[in-house]
Every structure is written in C-alpha cells, then in structure tokens.
Design a protein around this motif. Structure first.
Motif, PDB file in Angstrom:
ATOM      1  N   PHE A   1      67.209  45.001 146.639  1.00  0.00           N
ATOM      2  CA  PHE A   1      67.457  44.392 147.945  1.00  0.00           C
ATOM      3  C   PHE A   1      66.652  45.147 148.822  1.00  0.00           C
ATOM      4  O   PHE A   1      66.471  46.120 148.906  1.00  0.00           O
ATOM      5  CB  PHE A   1      69.050  44.310 148.430  1.00  0.00           C
ATOM      6  CG  PHE A   1      69.614  43.565 147.469  1.00  0.00           C
ATOM      7  CD1 PHE A   1      69.933  42.324 147.606  1.00  0.00           C
ATOM      8  CD2 PHE A   1      70.557  44.065 146.356  1.00  0.00           C
ATOM      9  CE1 PHE A   1      70.871  41.303 146.869  1.00  0.00           C
ATOM     10  CE2 PHE A   1      71.114  43.414 145.524  1.00  0.00           C
ATOM     11  CZ  PHE A   1      71.603  41.991 145.585  1.00  0.00           C
TER      12      PHE A   1
ATOM     13  N   VAL B   1      79.010  45.884 153.245  1.00  0.00           N
ATOM     14  CA  VAL B   1      77.533  45.881 153.073  1.00  0.00           C
ATOM     15  C   VAL B   1      77.346  44.685 152.984  1.00  0.00           C
ATOM     16  O   VAL B   1      77.383  44.147 151.617  1.00  0.00           O
ATOM     17  CB  VAL B   1      77.308  46.967 152.512  1.00  0.00           C
ATOM     18  CG1 VAL B   1      75.792  46.968 152.839  1.00  0.00           C
ATOM     19  CG2 VAL B   1      77.945  48.153 153.314  1.00  0.00           C
TER      20      VAL B   1
ATOM     21  N   ALA C   1      69.711  45.793 154.391  1.00  0.00           N
ATOM     22  CA  ALA C   1      71.352  45.949 154.361  1.00  0.00           C
ATOM     23  C   ALA C   1      71.804  45.863 155.709  1.00  0.00           C
ATOM     24  O   ALA C   1      71.353  46.529 156.755  1.00  0.00           O
ATOM     25  CB  ALA C   1      71.436  47.354 154.120  1.00  0.00           C
TER      26      ALA C   1
ATOM     27  N   LEU D   1      73.833  42.926 151.432  1.00  0.00           N
ATOM     28  CA  LEU D   1      72.666  43.113 151.070  1.00  0.00           C
ATOM     29  C   LEU D   1      71.766  41.947 151.003  1.00  0.00           C
ATOM     30  O   LEU D   1      72.298  41.010 150.515  1.00  0.00           O
ATOM     31  CB  LEU D   1      72.864  43.728 149.676  1.00  0.00           C
ATOM     32  CG  LEU D   1      73.473  45.245 149.607  1.00  0.00           C
ATOM     33  CD1 LEU D   1      73.662  45.625 148.195  1.00  0.00           C
ATOM     34  CD2 LEU D   1      72.590  46.174 150.422  1.00  0.00           C
TER      35      LEU D   1
ATOM     36  N   MET E   1      71.847  37.013 148.706  1.00  0.00           N
ATOM     37  CA  MET E   1      72.515  38.051 149.184  1.00  0.00           C
ATOM     38  C   MET E   1      73.664  38.654 148.146  1.00  0.00           C
ATOM     39  O   MET E   1      74.184  37.781 147.387  1.00  0.00           O
ATOM     40  CB  MET E   1      73.223  38.056 150.651  1.00  0.00           C
ATOM     41  CG  MET E   1      74.224  36.893 150.600  1.00  0.00           C
ATOM     42  SD  MET E   1      74.822  36.392 152.288  1.00  0.00           S
ATOM     43  CE  MET E   1      74.440  38.066 153.266  1.00  0.00           C
TER      44      MET E   1
ATOM     45  N   THR F   1      71.803  49.722 146.703  1.00  0.00           N
ATOM     46  CA  THR F   1      70.850  48.702 147.224  1.00  0.00           C
ATOM     47  C   THR F   1      69.410  48.322 146.280  1.00  0.00           C
ATOM     48  O   THR F   1      68.873  47.519 146.806  1.00  0.00           O
ATOM     49  CB  THR F   1      70.276  49.185 148.730  1.00  0.00           C
ATOM     50  OG1 THR F   1      69.292  50.669 148.618  1.00  0.00           O
ATOM     51  CG2 THR F   1      71.375  49.790 149.627  1.00  0.00           C
TER      52      THR F   1
END
Length: 141
Positions: free
Chosen positions: A36, A125, A39, A127, A10, A33
């Motif tokens: 990934f 956030v 999210a 990810l 992550m 993003t």
C-alpha cells in the motif's frame, strides 16, 4: 470513471480495539503497510466519563526477516494533521491523521490518565492505494 470502487483498493486494520479502556498504557497492534502507498489513522471515541487519552504514532522498518524492527515515534513532518488527545467532552468524535513516512510497519500507542474511569474508543488504520487490486484480506491480515 474509476476502474475499482474504494473498497477494492483499501484494507482496514485495527491497531487499538474498541474497548472500554481505563487508566492504562496500550501498545497498539502492528500494521504492515506492505503493498500500500497510503495510510490514514482514524481515531474514534464513544462515551468518555473522565480523563484523557494521548496517542503516539510509531513506525518501524522491516528487520530483514519480514517483521518489525525497533519502534520510534513518527516525526511530525511525516504526519498530515495533528494526533488528537481525546478527553471528556469529545464523545462520539472521529478524527484522522495521514502517515507519509516510509517505514513498513506502523502502530498507535495510547496512554490514559489516572483519573480515567471509562472510555470507549478505537484506532483504525485505513491502508489505500494498493499495488494490487482488488484487496481481499481486510482485517489485520
């Protein structure tokens, strides 16, 4: 047993920094993003003296040059959970919303009421489900 711990899979990005906010509209920092598949948007509040903070999750496609194109609000169908409104009485709370849209870029905008006097909070956030592990760049990289 898992091949990697969760940290290796992550990246954490800050979209609204931890600050003492007061009556303002803040456009969150863009989160890329790319790389990934998951999210999760994390809303964390500290001490709230008065007022409310409303949040809007936005998305943007790649503009063809590797940067964010036009921003639009994320449709409710592309969110897992409800985006919170943080108000007096919500001291020291954490909530989360999942993003399942397909746009490359996301951010969170924050609008605070005029009666807002002081409020410490942040939006992050997380990810996950990285296409390449271990993830080494952790903050807004």
């Amino acid at each position: 047993m898992a091949e990697y711990d969760n940290v290796s899979d992550m990246k954490i990005a800050i979209t609204v920094p931890m600050l003492a906010h007061a009556a303002a509209v803040t456009a969150g920092t863009t989160v890329d993003t790319k790389g990934f598949e998951a999210a999760t948007i994390i809303f964390a509040s500290g001490t709230i003296t008065a007022g409310t903070a409303d949040f809007t999750v936005q998305e943007a496609p790649d503009n063809g040059s590797g940067a964010a194109g036009a921003w639009t609000d994320v449709a409710a169908v592309n969110l897992i959970g409800t985006v919170p409104t943080i108000a007096a009485g919500d001291d020291d709370k954490v909530s989360r919303v999942g993003y399942r849209g397909k746009s490359r870029f996301i951010r969170v905008n924050m609008a605070e009421t005029v009666t807002f006097t002081s409020h410490i909070h942040s939006v992050l956030v997380a990810l996950g489900a990285a296409s390449s592990v271990p993830v080494t760049a952790q903050l807004n990289a």
